[in-house]
Write a protein that holds these residues in place. Structure first.
Motif, PDB file in Angstrom:
ATOM      1  N   ASP A 226      10.271   1.423   3.624  1.00 36.27           N
ATOM      2  CA  ASP A 226      10.356   2.726   2.965  1.00 36.27           C
ATOM      3  C   ASP A 226       8.949   3.201   2.634  1.00 36.27           C
ATOM      4  OD1 ASP A 226      13.357   3.341   2.306  1.00 36.27           O
ATOM      5  OD2 ASP A 226      13.105   1.220   1.853  1.00 36.27           O
ATOM      6  N   TRP A 227       8.596   4.396   3.100  1.00 35.01           N
ATOM      7  CA  TRP A 227       7.271   4.976   2.855  1.00 35.01           C
ATOM      8  C   TRP A 227       7.440   6.468   2.615  1.00 35.01           C
ATOM      9  CZ3 TRP A 227       4.204   8.263   6.166  1.00 35.01           C
ATOM     10  CH2 TRP A 227       2.889   8.485   5.682  1.00 35.01           C
ATOM     11  N   LYS A 228       7.076   6.887   1.406  1.00 38.22           N
ATOM     12  CA  LYS A 228       7.238   8.285   1.017  1.00 38.22           C
ATOM     13  C   LYS A 228       8.677   8.720   1.257  1.00 38.22           C
ATOM     14  CE  LYS A 228       2.373   9.507   1.651  1.00 38.22           C
ATOM     15  NZ  LYS A 228       1.408  10.407   2.332  1.00 38.22           N
ATOM     16  N   GLN A 229       8.898   9.704   2.117  1.00 34.06           N
ATOM     17  CA  GLN A 229      10.251  10.207   2.374  1.00 34.06           C
ATOM     18  C   GLN A 229      10.860   9.623   3.651  1.00 34.06           C
ATOM     19  OE1 GLN A 229       8.628  14.425   1.666  1.00 34.06           O
ATOM     20  NE2 GLN A 229      10.794  14.643   1.163  1.00 34.06           N
TER      21      GLN A 229
ATOM     22  N   GLN B 257       0.820  -1.211   0.000  1.00 31.07           N
ATOM     23  CA  GLN B 257       0.000   0.000   0.000  1.00 31.07           C
ATOM     24  C   GLN B 257       0.860   1.270   0.000  1.00 31.07           C
ATOM     25  OE1 GLN B 257      -2.697  -0.365   3.308  1.00 31.07           O
ATOM     26  NE2 GLN B 257      -3.948  -1.922   2.299  1.00 31.07           N
ATOM     27  N   GLY B 258       1.686   1.378  -0.999  1.00 30.60           N
ATOM     28  CA  GLY B 258       2.504   2.573  -1.135  1.00 30.60           C
ATOM     29  C   GLY B 258       3.839   2.503  -0.434  1.00 30.60           C
TER      30      GLY B 258
END
Length: 703
Positions: A656-659, A613-614
């Motif tokens: 790892d998620w976004k930044q 999920q992203g």
């Protein structure tokens, strides 16, 4: 006193046969200034040595010899538990044992192909960073002659590591007997970030990465900048162990005319305490606390290094000039407890400068030739002094003022008579011009002049579309240490009478390698290499304290590795290294013949990657087994024993998620009192106890 002594497109394959890069001695596709990729006039395969499924394309350079080479990329470093010890970056390399001895910043042990027994800290393997040699000659604050001190590196600085098995390239000089390890640093093309990490025993780390590209005028080439700052503080599992370490790194890269240039600046500072070693029999009987300190007196150490390195490579193509210029100030001190009141304190205070210039010529797609020269000057003091109750005494083990000049010429090339065969060859000639002032025994002060020639020859044959074979014969060498030339004598004051100058020659090895790399299936690669190494004119300490070039030592063994991706999200690897023989052919009286290197080494690993999920989840599991390491005890030391088998299991999960990035890790060492850091003594095996569990976490923000 003077002593005169004289293309077919290549296919991707894991752990394949590659050669060495030019000018800066590294192979990276990250920074052209430091790591040129030469024309594809090659038969040898490319590499896929990480577990991420992403091919790491490293074309064989047109000047190197075929060899078994393992590549560790910056991406793979993010999946390894580095922690307090930068040596962990070699954890997955087949046949390599690498570790810090957990006695502070005292160097990085590196054992490969039966060389570098425990305590030599990477000697016999030539280690380079951006073309700058890292082995320290005649070190007194480390462990002997040629140790490599890599604590100034952090994972954020490293772009790629190549581990080259055997002395197969003429591009590498002193200490290139087991092989060479060129390391390339990152350029500015990485994301900026800030991170913190915590681990057991009060480990704390803060790191900052600033990356950017700047142009003074719109039409001018941009300047790539990379700045890394790292602060690390930790205690040890042992009560009296601790390390405080600071690293600062800044690298600028740009194009000027027909060249690409980079300038790297570094500063490193460290303070540490050390708990020493404990007798295994005392630990097993419960006589001593495994977290206690040897003799009840902690050791200590400190270090400072300030460095620069300037590199140049052609901006277009590979023909042209490559250059490296470097300098550093090196200060290091280490105190080792030898009783409840006494330390032996070794110190190095050096200024080091050097450079390298080479020109690469290519002749269509059939041949290439590189011709070059290099020089290094090492000036300063090296000594070991006796301290009692924390106070220096007038007694020294040795004390020398050194002016060590080494220089060499090299040529290396390749020729393809047909598309499926490549022939390679190289030749080095190195000279050692030393001025040794013996402050302890002035009569042993001397000049020393010697030279050594080391030829290399090899071939690689693409027998089938999915099978390559290679073979080579090569010589490597190790220079003599200053104390092997100018005697130290018994412990005593400076200016004492007596002293002897020893007639020793540089120690050479002759190495034979054969191997293959195969891809029987699209997602399966197999590699293997067998070797035989004869170490000629080994310099050995005699019972009277003298040094002589005496008999030979022999090393035989083989290594195998398999890498398989059964599913898109899963990758597996396994390797086995077996040393059949590692021993002195004619051991000295009252000594054992076998060398303290592992007979068996197994490495296994798995990686799982999944999008959630992203977010991206990466889980790594690694297992290591090392066994069959001999040691001797008794008086004389002739009673053959074997160290306990050492096993280690590593787990690491990265989200790892976004930044944002979150990492969790754990290390299990289930065998009580079994460690990688150990050595034999007359009383038995001395070990550095480690905790059963080590764990920690890290968080990073990218911007």
């Amino acid at each position: 006193m003077k002593n005169k002594q004289n293309n077919r497109s290549v296919r991707p394959m894991a752990c394949a046969l590659i050669s060495l890069s030019s000018s800066t001695l590294s192979q990276a596709v990250y920074a052209q200034a430091d790591h040129p990729v030469l024309p594809e006039v090659n038969v040898v395969a490319q590499n896929d040595v990480n577990l991420q499924g992403k091919r790491t394309v490293v074309t064989t350079d047109s000047t190197g010899l075929p060899a078994a080479v393992s590549v560790v990329t910056a991406e793979e470093l993010g999946t390894i538990n580095i922690g307090r010890d930068i040596s962990n970056m070699f954890r997955r390399v087949p046949g390599v044992v690498a570790n810090n001895i957990d006695q502070g910043d005292t160097g990085n042990g590196f054992r490969m192909r039966g060389f570098a027994t425990q305590g030599t800290h990477g000697a016999d393997t030539a280690v380079y960073v951006d073309g700058v040699p890292q082995n320290m000659p005649s070190s007194q604050a480390g462990a002997g002659h040629g140790p490599a001190f890599l604590e100034w590196l952090t994972p954020d600085m490293i772009g790629q590591i190549d581990v080259i098995k055997g002395p197969v390239s003429a591009l590498y000089g002193d200490q290139n007997r087991a092989g060479a390890v060129p390391i390339s640093t990152q350029a500015g093309e990485v994301p900026s970030s800030i991170g913190i990490a915590l681990d057991r025993y009060e480990g704390k780390r803060a790191s900052l990465v600033l990356s950017g590209s700047y142009a003074f005028r719109p039409e001018s080439p941009p300047i790539q900048s990379l700045f890394v700052s790292d602060i690390y503080r930790t205690h040890s599992y042992r009560y009296d162990g601790s390390t405080d370490r600071d690293n600062v790194f800044w690298k600028l890269s740009t194009r000027i005319g027909d060249g690409v240039y980079s300038l790297r600046l570094n500063h490193y500072r460290s303070e540490s305490t050390a708990a020493g070693y404990l007798l295994l029999s005392d630990l097993q009987s419960g006589k001593v606390d495994p977290r206690s300190t040897q003799y009840g007196l902690p050791g200590f150490g400190s270090g400072k290094r300030s460095m620069f390195a300037l590199n140049r490579a052609p901006a277009n193509g590979q023909d042209g000039w490559y250059a490296t210029l470097y300098g550093e100030t090196f200060e290091r001190e280490r105190g080792i407890a030898t009783s409840s009141v006494q330390h032996t304190v070794g110190s190095d205070d050096r200024n080091i400068f050097g450079g390298r210039l080479a020109n690469n010529f290519t002749f269509g797609d059939r041949a290439a030739l590189m011709v070059g020269a290099e020089v290094r000057r090492d000036r300063g003091d090296a000594q070991r002094q006796v301290w009692v109750r924390g106070v220096p005494t007038a007694n020294y083990i040795n004390a020398q003022r050194l002016d060590l000049l080494t220089y060499g010429l090299f040529v290396q090339g390749q020729f393809k008579p047909v598309d499926t065969v490549k022939l390679t060859g190289g030749l080095r000639r190195d000279w050692f011009d030393y001025d040794i002032v013996n402050r302890k025994l002035p009569a042993a002060s001397t000049d020393y002049y010697a030279g050594v020639t080391t030829p290399k020859i090899g071939a690689v044959w693409s027998v089938l579309p999915r099978l390559d074979l290679f073979a080579n014969v090569a010589q490597g060498f190790r220079s003599p240490a200053a104390e092997q030339i100018s005697s130290s004598g018994p412990v005593g004051p400076l200016g004492a009478p007596g002293g002897t100058i020893y007639d020793v020659s540089p120690s050479k090895v002759k190495s034979y390698d054969v191997g293959f790399t195969a891809t029987p299936a699209t997602d399966l690669t197999l590699t293997a290499a067998a070797y035989y190494t004869l170490n000629q004119d080994e310099i050995v300490a005699q019972p009277d304290g003298s040094y002589k070039s005496v008999g030979d030592t022999t090393r035989k063994g083989y290594e195998m590795e398999a890498r398989w991706r059964p599913l898109r999200a899963v990758a597996l690897y396994a390797s086995y290294g077996h040393i059949i023989q590692a021993e002195a052919n004619s051991p000295l009286p009252n000594t054992g013949a076998r060398l303290s290197v592992p007979r068996h080494q197994v490495k296994l690993g798995a990686e799982y990657r999944q999008r959630l999920q992203g977010a991206q989840l990466t889980v790594n599991a690694d297992a290591y087994l090392t066994s069959g390491i001999p040691y001797y005890m008794g008086t004389p030391q002739t009673q053959l024993r074997f160290m306990p088998a050492y096993t280690r299991f590593d787990l690491r999960a990265v989200l790892d998620w976004k930044q944002y990035q979150l990492s969790l890790f754990a290390v299990l060492q289930p065998h009580r009192f079994s460690t990688e850091a150990a050595y034999g003594s007359s009383a038995g095996l001395l070990v550095s106890p480690q905790p059963k569990w080590q764990f920690g976490m890290a968080a990073r923000y990218f911007f």
